[in-house]
Design a protein around this motif. Structure first.
Motif, PDB file in Angstrom:
ATOM      1  N   UNK A  74      -2.180  15.920   7.163  1.00 32.31           N
ATOM      2  CA  UNK A  74      -1.373  14.500   6.321  1.00 32.31           C
ATOM      3  C   UNK A  74      -0.896  13.481   6.961  1.00 32.31           C
ATOM      4  N   UNK A  75      -0.304  13.255   8.004  1.00 36.51           N
ATOM      5  CA  UNK A  75       0.568  12.587   8.528  1.00 36.51           C
ATOM      6  C   UNK A  75      -0.397  11.441   8.802  1.00 36.51           C
ATOM      7  N   UNK A  76      -2.035  11.961   9.139  1.00 31.73           N
ATOM      8  CA  UNK A  76      -2.528  10.944   9.147  1.00 31.73           C
ATOM      9  C   UNK A  76      -3.511   9.765   8.123  1.00 31.73           C
ATOM     10  N   UNK A  77      -3.446  11.053   7.009  1.00 32.28           N
ATOM     11  CA  UNK A  77      -3.897  10.668   5.993  1.00 32.28           C
ATOM     12  C   UNK A  77      -2.696   9.305   5.213  1.00 32.28           C
ATOM     13  N   UNK A  78      -1.526  10.048   5.880  1.00 28.43           N
ATOM     14  CA  UNK A  78      -0.513   8.696   4.465  1.00 28.43           C
ATOM     15  C   UNK A  78      -0.438   7.356   5.840  1.00 28.43           C
ATOM     16  N   UNK A  79      -0.664   7.754   6.970  1.00 33.19           N
ATOM     17  CA  UNK A  79      -0.622   6.438   7.248  1.00 33.19           C
ATOM     18  C   UNK A  79      -1.712   5.114   7.209  1.00 33.19           C
ATOM     19  N   UNK A  80      -3.539   6.231   6.658  1.00 37.43           N
ATOM     20  CA  UNK A  80      -4.443   5.082   6.605  1.00 37.43           C
ATOM     21  C   UNK A  80      -4.342   4.964   4.848  1.00 37.43           C
ATOM     22  N   UNK A  85      -3.153  -0.817   2.131  1.00 41.98           N
ATOM     23  CA  UNK A  85      -2.356  -1.278   1.040  1.00 41.98           C
ATOM     24  C   UNK A  85      -1.683  -1.687   1.785  1.00 41.98           C
ATOM     25  N   UNK A  86      -1.436  -2.629   3.159  1.00 46.17           N
ATOM     26  CA  UNK A  86      -1.944  -3.575   3.455  1.00 46.17           C
ATOM     27  C   UNK A  86      -2.299  -4.210   3.499  1.00 46.17           C
ATOM     28  N   UNK A  87      -3.511  -3.799   4.108  1.00 41.82           N
ATOM     29  CA  UNK A  87      -4.676  -5.216   4.109  1.00 41.82           C
ATOM     30  C   UNK A  87      -5.397  -5.128   2.822  1.00 41.82           C
ATOM     31  N   UNK A  89      -3.082  -5.980   0.503  1.00 40.74           N
ATOM     32  CA  UNK A  89      -1.847  -7.416   0.520  1.00 40.74           C
ATOM     33  C   UNK A  89      -2.730  -8.267   1.369  1.00 40.74           C
ATOM     34  N   UNK A  90      -3.103  -8.367   2.096  1.00 42.92           N
ATOM     35  CA  UNK A  90      -2.779  -9.263   3.162  1.00 42.92           C
ATOM     36  C   UNK A  90      -4.670  -9.741   2.424  1.00 42.92           C
ATOM     37  N   UNK A  91      -5.022  -9.336   1.743  1.00 45.92           N
ATOM     38  CA  UNK A  91      -6.005 -10.107   1.037  1.00 45.92           C
ATOM     39  C   UNK A  91      -5.610 -10.733  -0.068  1.00 45.92           C
ATOM     40  N   UNK A  92      -4.763 -10.302  -1.054  1.00 46.18           N
ATOM     41  CA  UNK A  92      -4.488 -10.680  -2.094  1.00 46.18           C
ATOM     42  C   UNK A  92      -3.982 -13.094  -1.613  1.00 46.18           C
ATOM     43  N   UNK A  93      -3.410 -12.476  -0.465  1.00 47.55           N
ATOM     44  CA  UNK A  93      -2.504 -13.577   0.184  1.00 47.55           C
ATOM     45  C   UNK A  93      -4.095 -14.739   0.317  1.00 47.55           C
ATOM     46  N   UNK A  94      -5.086 -14.924   1.168  1.00 49.61           N
ATOM     47  CA  UNK A  94      -5.624 -15.741   1.487  1.00 49.61           C
ATOM     48  C   UNK A  94      -5.930 -16.717  -0.063  1.00 49.61           C
TER      49      UNK A  94
END
Length: 94
Positions: A74-80, A85-87, A89-94
């Motif tokens: 469960x912890x790994x799924x949440x981290x994934x 989501x972070x990836x 966000x980064x791709x939208x900024x480009x």
């Protein structure tokens, strides 16, 4: 003839004497003032209880491991999910 009650501690000590192998079960029974068959029954019950005990420990150990693995999953799924989501966000900024 009336049956005598023996404490569980007495029974356990008697059985443990038979397991050391120093004397025969008949000699131990005679020394303790009990019948050979009584001591033989106590010994059988003791050995059966000892045999089933490790299975219980294995089962509880496996259940505990499964519980830990599920929590880790469960912890790994949440981290994934957070990383995705972070990836995004980064791709939208480009």
């Amino acid at each position: 003839m009336r049956k005598r009650k023996h404490s569980p501690e007495f029974r356990e000590q008697a059985v443990k004497q038979t397991l050391t192998g120093d004397e025969s079960i008949k000699d131990i029974a005679a020394g303790l003032g009990i019948s050979y068959w009584t001591l033989q029954d106590w010994r059988r019950e003791y050995l059966e209880s000892q045999k089933s005990e490790p299975e219980t420990r294995k089962k509880s150990s496996a259940e505990e491991e499964l519980k830990c693995l599920r929590a880790e999953n469960a912890s790994l799924r949440m981290g994934n999910t957070i990383l995705k989501k972070y990836a995004a966000m980064l791709s939208r900024d480009d």
